[in-house]
Design an enzyme around this catalytic site. Structure first.
Site, PDB file in Angstrom:
ATOM      1  N   HIS A 119      51.975  50.238-144.751  1.00 29.31           N
ATOM      2  CA  HIS A 119      51.304  51.489-144.381  1.00 29.31           C
ATOM      3  C   HIS A 119      52.224  52.488-143.707  1.00 29.31           C
ATOM      4  O   HIS A 119      51.756  53.425-143.068  1.00 29.31           O
ATOM      5  CB  HIS A 119      50.086  51.181-143.496  1.00 29.31           C
ATOM      6  N   CYS A 127      58.752  65.659-144.417  1.00 24.87           N
ATOM      7  CA  CYS A 127      58.441  67.078-144.616  1.00 24.87           C
ATOM      8  C   CYS A 127      57.470  67.246-145.776  1.00 24.87           C
ATOM      9  O   CYS A 127      57.676  66.689-146.854  1.00 24.87           O
ATOM     10  CB  CYS A 127      59.718  67.877-144.876  1.00 24.87           C
ATOM     11  N   CYS A 130      59.864  69.893-148.306  1.00 21.98           N
ATOM     12  CA  CYS A 130      61.091  69.507-149.030  1.00 21.98           C
ATOM     13  C   CYS A 130      61.226  67.991-149.180  1.00 21.98           C
ATOM     14  O   CYS A 130      62.128  67.511-149.846  1.00 21.98           O
ATOM     15  CB  CYS A 130      62.337  70.080-148.334  1.00 21.98           C
TER      16      CYS A 130
HETATM   17  P1  OAD Z   1      41.414  46.219-137.951  1.00 30.35           P
HETATM   18  O1  OAD Z   1      41.227  47.028-136.708  1.00 30.35           O
HETATM   19  O2  OAD Z   1      40.535  46.511-139.099  1.00 30.35           O
HETATM   20  O3  OAD Z   1      41.221  44.669-137.614  1.00 30.35           O
HETATM   21  C1  OAD Z   1      41.834  44.088-136.499  1.00 30.35           C
HETATM   22  C2  OAD Z   1      41.526  42.611-136.515  1.00 30.35           C
HETATM   23  O4  OAD Z   1      42.241  42.026-135.440  1.00 30.35           O
HETATM   24  C3  OAD Z   1      40.062  42.242-136.344  1.00 30.35           C
HETATM   25  O5  OAD Z   1      39.691  41.294-137.327  1.00 30.35           O
HETATM   26  C4  OAD Z   1      39.999  41.614-134.949  1.00 30.35           C
HETATM   27  O6  OAD Z   1      39.038  40.573-134.882  1.00 30.35           O
HETATM   28  C5  OAD Z   1      41.397  41.062-134.821  1.00 30.35           C
HETATM   29  N1  OAD Z   1      41.906  40.875-133.449  1.00 30.35           N
HETATM   30  C6  OAD Z   1      41.547  41.529-132.309  1.00 30.35           C
HETATM   31  N2  OAD Z   1      42.284  41.090-131.277  1.00 30.35           N
HETATM   32  C7  OAD Z   1      43.115  40.139-131.756  1.00 30.35           C
HETATM   33  C8  OAD Z   1      44.121  39.309-131.180  1.00 30.35           C
HETATM   34  N3  OAD Z   1      44.416  39.374-129.885  1.00 30.35           N
HETATM   35  N4  OAD Z   1      44.779  38.448-131.999  1.00 30.35           N
HETATM   36  C9  OAD Z   1      44.495  38.377-133.322  1.00 30.35           C
HETATM   37  N5  OAD Z   1      43.546  39.128-133.907  1.00 30.35           N
HETATM   38  C10 OAD Z   1      42.876  40.008-133.144  1.00 30.35           C
HETATM   39  O7  OAD Z   1      42.958  46.317-138.332  1.00 30.35           O
HETATM   40  P2  OAD Z   1      43.670  46.078-139.752  1.00 30.35           P
HETATM   41  O8  OAD Z   1      43.056  44.936-140.460  1.00 30.35           O
HETATM   42  O9  OAD Z   1      45.106  46.068-139.489  1.00 30.35           O
HETATM   43  O10 OAD Z   1      45.474  51.730-141.924  1.00 30.35           O
HETATM   44  O11 OAD Z   1      43.276  47.418-140.505  1.00 30.35           O
HETATM   45  C11 OAD Z   1      43.827  47.691-141.748  1.00 30.35           C
HETATM   46  C12 OAD Z   1      44.175  49.155-141.844  1.00 30.35           C
HETATM   47  O12 OAD Z   1      43.051  49.955-141.528  1.00 30.35           O
HETATM   48  C13 OAD Z   1      45.239  49.595-140.862  1.00 30.35           C
HETATM   49  O13 OAD Z   1      46.548  49.322-141.320  1.00 30.35           O
HETATM   50  C14 OAD Z   1      44.989  51.062-140.755  1.00 30.35           C
HETATM   51  C15 OAD Z   1      43.487  51.071-140.705  1.00 30.35           C
HETATM   52  O14 OAD Z   1      42.867  52.225-141.143  1.00 30.35           O
HETATM   53  C16 OAD Z   1      46.480  52.631-141.818  1.00 30.35           C
HETATM   54  O15 OAD Z   1      47.027  52.911-140.781  1.00 30.35           O
HETATM   55  C17 OAD Z   1      46.850  53.231-143.127  1.00 30.35           C
END
Ligand code: OAD
Length: 239
Positions: A119, A127, A130
């Site tokens: 991501h 930019c 450009c």
């Molecule tokens: P999420 O916020 O969707 O999920 C976070 C996960 O981490 C959840 O399942 C929680 O239960 C878990 N969690 C919380 N605390 C934790 C801990 N201490 N140890 C382990 N797990 C824990 O985040 P992502 O799955 O990364 O996109 O989300 C995917 C994408 O959605 C991100 O990359 C972002 C977002 O929109 C972009 O930035 C493009």
């Protein structure tokens, strides 16, 4: 199935391992996750901030939000979860791939290298005119929106909703998932595609899937082992 860490620790020895990380691995570094009780997308609508349309509509508002997030991340330190992944890579670099959905750069600050960043990277700017791309780690950024030397507006070099994942990174991720023997899915809600599809790819190719998460996820049903708890506590026990 709820599991203990010991069989997982043994399975990692001499196996081809993929670690697939999400925002949860940085939660113990006080970087907010996106979903869940204190998640960023509870207070802010993704389509108002994390799309190209939102950026073109109000670049200053979008940049103020990402500049705030850069400040939060700048103040954060890698936690024992990040460090454990760095150690797994150090032990067998040729058999270990770290794929992350995170844009915070904490894996690299923990010493991981060759990270597959699906991501993008919040510390890289691109930019809109450009195409120039470069690192800028100033906190806070001025002016907002920041400008390129060509006069064009700079945007964060991250993947917004509706945008393609970087092709090279995606190919590296698919290759690694297809040849993994153990696939660790760590701190991700496993709902954002195509990234979340890597768990299925690895499972179909015969990898043992391990989930590290305090909460249930849709990927749990594919898991050989589910390790319930915070990544900062569980991952060091896998070393
Ligand atoms: P999420 O916020 O969707 O999920 C976070 C996960 O981490 C959840 O399942 C929680 O239960 C878990 N969690 C919380 N605390 C934790 C801990 N201490 N140890 C382990 N797990 C824990 O985040 P992502 O799955 O990364 O996109 O989300 C995917 C994408 O959605 C991100 O990359 C972002 C977002 O929109 C972009 O930035 C493009």
């Amino acid at each position: 199935m709820e599991s203990s860490t010991e069989p997982v620790r043994r399975s990692l020895k001499s196996a081809r391992v993929v670690a697939f990380a999400g925002a949860g691995i940085s939660a113990e570094s006080n970087v907010p996750t996106f979903r869940g009780a204190d998640g960023l997308w509870r207070n802010y609508r993704p389509e108002a901030l994390a799309t190209a349309e939102a950026f073109h509509g109000d670049p200053r508002l979008v940049w103020e939000w990402y500049d705030w997030l850069r400040g939060v991340i700048h103040a954060a330190q890698p936690n024992p979860g990040h460090l454990a992944l760095t150690e797994l890579q150090r032990r067998a670099p040729e058999k270990f791939t770290l794929i992350t959905q995170n844009i915070d750069g904490l894996h690299e600050r923990a010493g991981s290298h060759d990270v597959v960043k699906l991501h993008g990277d919040l510390w890289l700017l691109r930019c809109t005119q450009c195409g120039w791309e470069g690192r800028d780690e100033r906190v806070p950024l001025t002016p907002l929106p920041p400008l390129c030397h060509c006069g064009g507006m700079l945007r964060p070099a991250i993947v917004w909703f509706g945008e393609m994942l970087p092709v090279d990174e995606w190919e590296r991720a698919m290759d690694a998932a297809q040849s993994a023997e153990v696939f660790l899915s760590i701190g991700t809600s496993a709902v954002v595609y195509p990234a979340a599809g890597l768990v299925q790819v690895a499972h179909r190719a015969g990898a043992k899937v391990v989930i590290v998460n305090p909460d249930p996820t849709p990927a749990d049903e594919l898991a050989a082992w589910v390790l319930r708890g915070p990544a900062g506590e569980i991952l060091p026990r896998l070393l």
